[in-house]
Design a protein around this motif. Structure first.
Motif, PDB file in Angstrom:
ATOM      1  N   GLY A  22     -26.415  32.638  89.462  1.00  0.00           N
ATOM      2  CA  GLY A  22     -26.967  33.909  88.994  1.00  0.00           C
ATOM      3  C   GLY A  22     -25.979  34.683  88.132  1.00  0.00           C
ATOM      4  O   GLY A  22     -26.371  35.368  87.180  1.00  0.00           O
ATOM      5  N   VAL A  23     -24.692  34.568  88.456  1.00  0.00           N
ATOM      6  CA  VAL A  23     -23.669  35.221  87.625  1.00  0.00           C
ATOM      7  C   VAL A  23     -23.655  34.574  86.240  1.00  0.00           C
ATOM      8  O   VAL A  23     -23.642  35.258  85.213  1.00  0.00           O
ATOM      9  N   GLU A  24     -23.690  33.245  86.229  1.00  0.00           N
ATOM     10  CA  GLU A  24     -23.696  32.525  84.938  1.00  0.00           C
ATOM     11  C   GLU A  24     -24.912  32.894  84.094  1.00  0.00           C
ATOM     12  O   GLU A  24     -24.826  32.994  82.880  1.00  0.00           O
ATOM     13  N   LYS A  25     -26.053  33.090  84.759  1.00  0.00           N
ATOM     14  CA  LYS A  25     -27.294  33.438  84.037  1.00  0.00           C
ATOM     15  C   LYS A  25     -27.353  34.914  83.657  1.00  0.00           C
ATOM     16  O   LYS A  25     -28.337  35.352  83.062  1.00  0.00           O
ATOM     17  N   GLY A  26     -26.366  35.686  84.095  1.00  0.00           N
ATOM     18  CA  GLY A  26     -26.349  37.104  83.737  1.00  0.00           C
ATOM     19  C   GLY A  26     -27.299  37.957  84.561  1.00  0.00           C
ATOM     20  O   GLY A  26     -27.659  39.054  84.157  1.00  0.00           O
ATOM     21  N   ILE A  27     -27.706  37.479  85.753  1.00  0.00           N
ATOM     22  CA  ILE A  27     -28.583  38.320  86.580  1.00  0.00           C
ATOM     23  C   ILE A  27     -27.860  38.882  87.808  1.00  0.00           C
ATOM     24  O   ILE A  27     -28.365  39.772  88.467  1.00  0.00           O
ATOM     25  N   VAL A  28     -26.672  38.365  88.107  1.00  0.00           N
ATOM     26  CA  VAL A  28     -25.892  38.845  89.257  1.00  0.00           C
ATOM     27  C   VAL A  28     -24.542  39.350  88.745  1.00  0.00           C
ATOM     28  O   VAL A  28     -23.950  38.744  87.852  1.00  0.00           O
ATOM     29  N   THR A  29     -24.056  40.464  89.296  1.00  0.00           N
ATOM     30  CA  THR A  29     -22.728  40.970  88.930  1.00  0.00           C
ATOM     31  C   THR A  29     -21.681  40.354  89.855  1.00  0.00           C
ATOM     32  O   THR A  29     -22.017  39.863  90.930  1.00  0.00           O
ATOM     33  N   GLY A  32     -22.094  41.461  93.210  1.00  0.00           N
ATOM     34  CA  GLY A  32     -23.170  40.763  93.924  1.00  0.00           C
ATOM     35  C   GLY A  32     -22.638  39.557  94.690  1.00  0.00           C
ATOM     36  O   GLY A  32     -23.166  39.202  95.742  1.00  0.00           O
ATOM     37  N   LEU A  33     -21.580  38.932  94.167  1.00  0.00           N
ATOM     38  CA  LEU A  33     -20.956  37.813  94.885  1.00  0.00           C
ATOM     39  C   LEU A  33     -20.254  38.312  96.148  1.00  0.00           C
ATOM     40  O   LEU A  33     -20.270  37.648  97.183  1.00  0.00           O
ATOM     41  N   VAL A  34     -19.625  39.478  96.043  1.00  0.00           N
ATOM     42  CA  VAL A  34     -18.967  40.048  97.225  1.00  0.00           C
ATOM     43  C   VAL A  34     -20.031  40.370  98.282  1.00  0.00           C
ATOM     44  O   VAL A  34     -19.852  40.091  99.478  1.00  0.00           O
ATOM     45  N   ALA A  35     -21.156  40.912  97.829  1.00  0.00           N
ATOM     46  CA  ALA A  35     -22.251  41.231  98.758  1.00  0.00           C
ATOM     47  C   ALA A  35     -22.764  39.960  99.439  1.00  0.00           C
ATOM     48  O   ALA A  35     -23.072  39.958 100.633  1.00  0.00           O
ATOM     49  N   GLN A  36     -22.841  38.870  98.682  1.00  0.00           N
ATOM     50  CA  GLN A  36     -23.259  37.595  99.256  1.00  0.00           C
ATOM     51  C   GLN A  36     -22.291  37.164 100.366  1.00  0.00           C
ATOM     52  O   GLN A  36     -22.712  36.705 101.422  1.00  0.00           O
ATOM     53  N   GLY A  37     -21.007  37.360 100.133  1.00  0.00           N
ATOM     54  CA  GLY A  37     -20.006  37.014 101.148  1.00  0.00           C
ATOM     55  C   GLY A  37     -20.176  37.840 102.412  1.00  0.00           C
ATOM     56  O   GLY A  37     -20.092  37.318 103.528  1.00  0.00           O
ATOM     57  N   VAL A  75     -36.722  44.350  93.681  1.00  0.00           N
ATOM     58  CA  VAL A  75     -35.790  43.216  93.640  1.00  0.00           C
ATOM     59  C   VAL A  75     -34.546  43.543  92.805  1.00  0.00           C
ATOM     60  O   VAL A  75     -34.590  44.347  91.879  1.00  0.00           O
ATOM     61  N   ASN A  76     -33.458  42.903  93.157  1.00  0.00           N
ATOM     62  CA  ASN A  76     -32.236  43.006  92.355  1.00  0.00           C
ATOM     63  C   ASN A  76     -31.815  41.588  91.935  1.00  0.00           C
ATOM     64  O   ASN A  76     -32.572  40.619  92.129  1.00  0.00           O
ATOM     65  N   GLY A  77     -30.626  41.468  91.380  1.00  0.00           N
ATOM     66  CA  GLY A  77     -30.183  40.167  90.888  1.00  0.00           C
ATOM     67  C   GLY A  77     -29.985  39.147  91.995  1.00  0.00           C
ATOM     68  O   GLY A  77     -30.390  37.985  91.866  1.00  0.00           O
ATOM     69  N   ASN A  78     -29.372  39.575  93.109  1.00  0.00           N
ATOM     70  CA  ASN A  78     -29.135  38.626  94.196  1.00  0.00           C
ATOM     71  C   ASN A  78     -30.447  38.081  94.767  1.00  0.00           C
ATOM     72  O   ASN A  78     -30.579  36.876  94.993  1.00  0.00           O
ATOM     73  N   VAL A  79     -31.410  38.976  94.997  1.00  0.00           N
ATOM     74  CA  VAL A  79     -32.693  38.533  95.555  1.00  0.00           C
ATOM     75  C   VAL A  79     -33.366  37.557  94.593  1.00  0.00           C
ATOM     76  O   VAL A  79     -33.894  36.518  95.012  1.00  0.00           O
ATOM     77  N   THR A  80     -33.304  37.857  93.318  1.00  0.00           N
ATOM     78  CA  THR A  80     -33.926  36.982  92.315  1.00  0.00           C
ATOM     79  C   THR A  80     -33.228  35.624  92.277  1.00  0.00           C
ATOM     80  O   THR A  80     -33.878  34.581  92.221  1.00  0.00           O
ATOM     81  N   VAL A 159     -37.598  46.645 100.249  1.00  0.00           N
ATOM     82  CA  VAL A 159     -36.310  46.505  99.565  1.00  0.00           C
ATOM     83  C   VAL A 159     -35.494  45.448 100.290  1.00  0.00           C
ATOM     84  O   VAL A 159     -35.582  45.302 101.503  1.00  0.00           O
ATOM     85  N   ALA A 160     -34.708  44.712  99.529  1.00  0.00           N
ATOM     86  CA  ALA A 160     -33.837  43.710 100.151  1.00  0.00           C
ATOM     87  C   ALA A 160     -32.445  43.941  99.595  1.00  0.00           C
ATOM     88  O   ALA A 160     -32.285  44.209  98.397  1.00  0.00           O
ATOM     89  N   LEU A 161     -31.461  43.879 100.432  1.00  0.00           N
ATOM     90  CA  LEU A 161     -30.067  44.046 100.008  1.00  0.00           C
ATOM     91  C   LEU A 161     -29.900  45.365  99.241  1.00  0.00           C
ATOM     92  O   LEU A 161     -29.224  45.439  98.229  1.00  0.00           O
ATOM     93  N   GLU A 162     -30.524  46.399  99.758  1.00  0.00           N
ATOM     94  CA  GLU A 162     -30.539  47.714  99.108  1.00  0.00           C
ATOM     95  C   GLU A 162     -29.436  48.594  99.713  1.00  0.00           C
ATOM     96  O   GLU A 162     -28.951  48.338 100.812  1.00  0.00           O
ATOM     97  N   ASP A 163     -29.051  49.664  99.008  1.00  0.00           N
ATOM     98  CA  ASP A 163     -28.031  50.533  99.616  1.00  0.00           C
ATOM     99  C   ASP A 163     -28.672  51.680 100.371  1.00  0.00           C
ATOM    100  O   ASP A 163     -29.859  51.994 100.203  1.00  0.00           O
TER     101      ASP A 163
END
Lengths: 242, 242
Positions: A22-29, A32-37, A75-80, A159-163
């Motif tokens: 998703g980072v490579e595709k430009g949809i995750v910042t 977003g990787l830290v959030a995944q961790g 939806v956000n980038g991680n969910v997508t 909402v998923a992975l929302e603040d």
């Protein structure tokens, strides 16, 4: 990258791989990787499975989405990156709209997310047009951005992975909020109407299944349900440490 | 990016920022960001502070490093992004060598990490030369790469954010391994000789302080110490859920 299917953490590693893509595709910042961790950590503590209290919340969520006047899946980038297919399938199953919602707004990223969802079969993706933009009271404008055709007039928002701030603002503005979050201690599930403590990749297929069965939830107490999730984590810590 | 110092999670957000900068500088991989997220989660569960059992392990680590014939501090991109200064200061305080050690080896990334450490005052950084490379038995060659002038002949190795297989291989090859890791349940601290369940940015300054005081540890039992860390997490889960 190759991960053997027999690897004990195959699913978790595949999910990480999807978010990295998703980072490579430009949809995750990068954030977003830290959030995944962080999510991986809590999922590990839950045993990487849907606990009973989460399943109850998923059934309740399906019922609310079916009964909604206007439901939106935010939806956000991680969910997508993780489960665009399931987002589109759920939107169809409960006749919900899909709206892009980013913690750090970027027109480019929002547009790419919209394209991924449309490629998966979404008819329309809200949140992208400047003309339909409005603000939720109680948040600064970058964070409060919603689509007036979508979340703006919705009665139920998933909402998923929302603040936490945004979840709280949605609830204060009269929305019923269903939150999917792996951390039972974070502000998001504490502020939401129905909190699903589960991995979004397991939660969405479960909600779809319940919705297709025409879910009718039994009594549901969100605070009790959150306590159950915490109890599960403590039991699991005990198991893991012996 | 601006984070106000008054933010309740200021330190955690600053650390995340440093690791994200590490990606831009080419010393951290995207997977390193995921690892940072997992660390944030466990640090949150520890209360983002050095627990008593970690402080004991840090004192023991200082003693071992001072007594070592040849000590090595093994660093990766995340450690360098988070606390290159402390790595260099500790190496001087205990007369240890510094060696670069990457989960996914890349000559370019290793070189950049070496440059960052040298800019912070490291005299020499091992692990970069092809000629000094040898393999630790028990691991495939990409993962088993060490420097024969460094870890190859060391009796004490400090690793931070290291994986379980490599830690186990070092111990099997007769090294005393000090591991800094925020997850008390992961294989790394379970396999190490002395396991410090603490954030590396707090652990290194503590070890430096103890080393400068000429640390003499009292009796130390690593398995007991790990149990204490788990107990702290459970107590904290109880506190947070009330």
């Amino acid at each position: 990258m190759e991960i053997p299917r027999s690897h004990p953490r195959y699913k978790s590693l595949m999910q990480r791989h999807l978010v990295e893509e998703g980072v490579e595709k430009g949809i995750v910042t990068p954030t977003g990787l830290v959030a995944q961790g962080r999510g991986e950590c809590f999922d590990y503590l839950l045993g990487e499975r849907t606990i009973e209290s989460a399943e109850k919340a998923e059934k309740k969520a399906a019922e609310m989405l079916l009964e909604a006047e206007g439901a939106v899946i935010s939806v956000n980038g991680n969910v997508t990156a993780l489960c665009a297919d399931a987002v589109v399938e759920l939107a169809k199953a409960v006749e919900a709209n899909i709206e892009v919602n980013l913690f750090y707004w970027s027109d480019d990223r929002a547009k790419r997310i919209g394209e991924v969802l449309k490629a998966k079969g979404a008819k329309e993706v809200f949140g992208l047009d400047e003309e339909s933009k409005e603000d939720i009271p109680g948040l600064d404008s970058a964070r409060g951005r919603v689509d007036k055709r979508g979340i703006g007039r919705a009665d139920v928002v998933l909402v998923a992975l929302e603040d936490g701030d945004r979840t709280e603002a949605l609830v204060k503005n009269g929305k019923k909020v269903i939150a999917i979050d792996l951390n039972p201690l974070s502000r998001t599930p504490r502020k939401a109407t129905v909190s699903i403590i589960d991995n979004v990749t397991r939660a969405l297929p479960n909600i779809i299944k319940f919705a297709k069965e025409g879910a009718v939830a039994d009594g549901f107490d969100n605070q009790e349900n959150l306590k159950e999730a915490l109890k599960e984590i403590k039991v699991r810590l005990d198991e893991l440490s012996h």
